[in-house]
Design a protein around this motif. Sequence first.
Motif, PDB file in Angstrom:
ATOM      1  N   MET A   1      12.618  -6.054 -37.822  1.00 56.38           N
ATOM      2  CA  MET A   1      11.753  -5.106 -37.144  1.00 56.38           C
ATOM      3  C   MET A   1      12.593  -4.021 -36.476  1.00 56.38           C
ATOM      4  SD  MET A   1       8.589  -5.965 -37.638  1.00 56.38           S
ATOM      5  CE  MET A   1       7.492  -7.332 -37.997  1.00 56.38           C
ATOM      6  N   PRO A   2      12.200  -2.751 -36.587  1.00 54.57           N
ATOM      7  CA  PRO A   2      13.024  -1.665 -36.059  1.00 54.57           C
ATOM      8  C   PRO A   2      13.189  -1.670 -34.543  1.00 54.57           C
ATOM      9  CG  PRO A   2      11.467  -0.846 -37.695  1.00 54.57           C
ATOM     10  CD  PRO A   2      11.083  -2.257 -37.404  1.00 54.57           C
ATOM     11  N   VAL A   3      12.144  -2.029 -33.782  1.00 50.53           N
ATOM     12  CA  VAL A   3      12.225  -1.937 -32.324  1.00 50.53           C
ATOM     13  C   VAL A   3      13.166  -3.005 -31.800  1.00 50.53           C
ATOM     14  CG1 VAL A   3      10.945  -2.129 -30.162  1.00 50.53           C
ATOM     15  CG2 VAL A   3       9.923  -0.929 -32.109  1.00 50.53           C
ATOM     16  N   THR A   4      14.173  -2.566 -31.054  1.00 52.83           N
ATOM     17  CA  THR A   4      15.149  -3.501 -30.498  1.00 52.83           C
ATOM     18  C   THR A   4      14.884  -3.807 -29.023  1.00 52.83           C
ATOM     19  OG1 THR A   4      16.658  -1.671 -29.973  1.00 52.83           O
ATOM     20  CG2 THR A   4      16.929  -2.769 -32.109  1.00 52.83           C
ATOM     21  N   SER A   5      14.215  -2.894 -28.301  1.00 53.22           N
ATOM     22  CA  SER A   5      13.920  -3.169 -26.897  1.00 53.22           C
ATOM     23  C   SER A   5      12.831  -2.219 -26.389  1.00 53.22           C
ATOM     24  CB  SER A   5      15.171  -3.022 -26.021  1.00 53.22           C
ATOM     25  OG  SER A   5      15.601  -1.671 -25.984  1.00 53.22           O
ATOM     26  N   VAL A   6      12.039  -2.733 -25.448  1.00 50.13           N
ATOM     27  CA  VAL A   6      11.096  -1.915 -24.680  1.00 50.13           C
ATOM     28  C   VAL A   6      11.227  -2.370 -23.236  1.00 50.13           C
ATOM     29  CG1 VAL A   6       8.736  -1.142 -24.360  1.00 50.13           C
ATOM     30  CG2 VAL A   6       9.508  -1.819 -26.642  1.00 50.13           C
ATOM     31  N   GLU A   7      11.657  -1.470 -22.360  1.00 53.08           N
ATOM     32  CA  GLU A   7      11.912  -1.836 -20.967  1.00 53.08           C
ATOM     33  C   GLU A   7      11.173  -0.894 -20.028  1.00 53.08           C
ATOM     34  OE1 GLU A   7      16.103  -1.780 -20.397  1.00 53.08           O
ATOM     35  OE2 GLU A   7      16.492  -3.486 -21.753  1.00 53.08           O
ATOM     36  N   THR A   8      10.600  -1.472 -18.980  1.00 52.16           N
ATOM     37  CA  THR A   8       9.985  -0.670 -17.933  1.00 52.16           C
ATOM     38  C   THR A   8      10.841  -0.769 -16.673  1.00 52.16           C
ATOM     39  OG1 THR A   8       8.589  -2.538 -17.241  1.00 52.16           O
ATOM     40  CG2 THR A   8       7.662  -1.006 -18.861  1.00 52.16           C
ATOM     41  N   ASP A   9      10.921   0.332 -15.940  1.00 47.95           N
ATOM     42  CA  ASP A   9      11.734   0.400 -14.732  1.00 47.95           C
ATOM     43  C   ASP A   9      10.862   0.967 -13.621  1.00 47.95           C
ATOM     44  OD1 ASP A   9      13.494   1.118 -12.656  1.00 47.95           O
ATOM     45  OD2 ASP A   9      15.143   1.411 -14.054  1.00 47.95           O
ATOM     46  N   THR A  10      10.489   0.118 -12.661  1.00 46.12           N
ATOM     47  CA  THR A  10       9.592   0.550 -11.588  1.00 46.12           C
ATOM     48  C   THR A  10      10.291   1.446 -10.571  1.00 46.12           C
ATOM     49  OG1 THR A  10      10.061  -1.525 -10.416  1.00 46.12           O
ATOM     50  CG2 THR A  10       8.096  -1.457 -11.808  1.00 46.12           C
ATOM     51  N   GLU A  11      11.628   1.449 -10.577  1.00 49.83           N
ATOM     52  CA  GLU A  11      12.344   2.333  -9.651  1.00 49.83           C
ATOM     53  C   GLU A  11      12.415   3.751 -10.207  1.00 49.83           C
ATOM     54  OE1 GLU A  11      16.112   0.866  -8.442  1.00 49.83           O
ATOM     55  OE2 GLU A  11      15.311  -0.976  -7.530  1.00 49.83           O
ATOM     56  N   SER A  12      12.784   3.880 -11.473  1.00 53.10           N
ATOM     57  CA  SER A  12      12.854   5.217 -12.074  1.00 53.10           C
ATOM     58  C   SER A  12      11.512   5.663 -12.654  1.00 53.10           C
ATOM     59  CB  SER A  12      13.911   5.245 -13.176  1.00 53.10           C
ATOM     60  OG  SER A  12      13.566   4.348 -14.231  1.00 53.10           O
ATOM     61  N   LEU A  13      10.497   4.756 -12.639  1.00 52.69           N
ATOM     62  CA  LEU A  13       9.149   5.046 -13.143  1.00 52.69           C
ATOM     63  C   LEU A  13       9.192   5.439 -14.614  1.00 52.69           C
ATOM     64  CD1 LEU A  13       7.672   7.073 -10.128  1.00 52.69           C
ATOM     65  CD2 LEU A  13       7.562   4.601 -10.558  1.00 52.69           C
ATOM     66  N   THR A  14       9.895   4.634 -15.409  1.00 48.66           N
ATOM     67  CA  THR A  14      10.035   4.949 -16.829  1.00 48.66           C
ATOM     68  C   THR A  14       9.728   3.725 -17.696  1.00 48.66           C
ATOM     69  OG1 THR A  14      12.395   4.406 -16.790  1.00 48.66           O
ATOM     70  CG2 THR A  14      11.779   6.732 -16.461  1.00 48.66           C
ATOM     71  N   MET A  15       9.350   4.003 -18.931  1.00 41.59           N
ATOM     72  CA  MET A  15       9.273   3.007 -19.984  1.00 41.59           C
ATOM     73  C   MET A  15      10.127   3.528 -21.127  1.00 41.59           C
ATOM     74  SD  MET A  15       6.006   1.340 -22.028  1.00 41.59           S
ATOM     75  CE  MET A  15       5.651   2.784 -23.039  1.00 41.59           C
ATOM     76  N   THR A  16      11.092   2.716 -21.591  1.00 39.70           N
ATOM     77  CA  THR A  16      12.044   3.157 -22.611  1.00 39.70           C
ATOM     78  C   THR A  16      11.952   2.246 -23.827  1.00 39.70           C
ATOM     79  OG1 THR A  16      13.560   3.982 -20.910  1.00 39.70           O
ATOM     80  CG2 THR A  16      14.460   3.628 -23.121  1.00 39.70           C
ATOM     81  N   LEU A  17      11.703   2.854 -24.974  1.00 40.22           N
ATOM     82  CA  LEU A  17      11.650   2.125 -26.245  1.00 40.22           C
ATOM     83  C   LEU A  17      12.826   2.577 -27.103  1.00 40.22           C
ATOM     84  CD1 LEU A  17       8.638   1.343 -28.500  1.00 40.22           C
ATOM     85  CD2 LEU A  17      10.614   2.502 -29.498  1.00 40.22           C
ATOM     86  N   VAL A  18      13.534   1.597 -27.688  1.00 40.18           N
ATOM     87  CA  VAL A  18      14.663   1.882 -28.560  1.00 40.18           C
ATOM     88  C   VAL A  18      14.412   1.212 -29.907  1.00 40.18           C
ATOM     89  CG1 VAL A  18      17.155   1.626 -28.908  1.00 40.18           C
ATOM     90  CG2 VAL A  18      16.246   2.018 -26.605  1.00 40.18           C
ATOM     91  N   ALA A  19      14.614   1.970 -30.980  1.00 45.76           N
ATOM     92  CA  ALA A  19      14.423   1.430 -32.325  1.00 45.76           C
ATOM     93  C   ALA A  19      15.514   1.954 -33.239  1.00 45.76           C
ATOM     94  CB  ALA A  19      13.045   1.812 -32.864  1.00 45.76           C
TER      95      ALA A  19
END
Length: 325
Positions: A1-19
């Motif tokens: 599967m291409p997606v290697t990670s999906v992370e949310t960060d409540t301090e920086s208010l971000t959601m980061t997806l890497v594939a």
Amino acid sequence: MPVTSVETDTESLTMTLVADFPVGPERLWAVFTDPRQLERFWGPPGWPSTFDAFDFTPGGWAKYHMTSPTGERAGGAWEFVSIDPPRGFEVIDSFADDNGEPIEGMPSMHMVFTFEATPEGSRMTNVSSFASADALEQVVAMGAVEGSTLAMNQLDVVLQDLRAYAQGKGTQLEVLSDQHVRITRLIDGPRDLVWRAHTDPDLMRQWLLGPDGWRMTECEIGDTVGATYRTAWAPEPGTEGEAFGFDGEVLLIDAPRRVVQTEHMIGTDFPSTTNDLSFYEEDGVTLLTLLIEYPDAATRDMVLATGMIDGMEISYRRLEGVLVS
């Protein structure tokens, strides 16, 4: 599967997806900037997108809607902020109404797509920034992590030449979750003919038979939303097995691209499934994609254990012979 990670960060208010993908950044760029190719993966399985507008310029808008198996629509809109080919682009992503206008009171996000080369091909990084912790929490609660993962994991087939990706591999099964499986099969023939072969009872009786030695005894097709259908099979004399059949209701028809219907085994109290069948043509061949939703993992495993994939492959080989004739 291409997606290697999906992370949310409540301090920086971000959601980061890497594939990661086995193609160069230029190919990724081409897919993400062509609305017809975006439609094949922007949206989780069962919620394909239709892009109604795509003005790919700074200040321009892309407007789209996703359609569920029951015909429910969910809209979205991108306002393009900056474009840096082929390295990436950034947008303001909003929930949208039926006219493609951002919905007041719903969270929007600043979304940055980045495409970079890797030794194996390329990496796509998507960073979504939110205005508040509540907005981030709301989007995550709506299933953004799971939905975006399932959506991006559909990219493999889009990035490759369809013949190279699927031809000769037969009927392929992917287990997506406890409730969902995806079945794909490349058919050597144009979409209009493949669609007709799935909706014309006379043609269906020629190929939709499973293993040799079976015949179709009933073939009542529902050709409008809300209509019912019924199909049944029986073994020929000398063939082992018991007669069986299915009935159900048509939930959605988008000819010749998509048909969704429920499926229930006649004469049993087994729960129904939802079968979402789509047809995509490229270079004279048609990719069939069947997304099946089961009520639970136990039902999924029970059905798959019947050998249905082998039976489907035999039928699809027969279908290709029918198309030739």
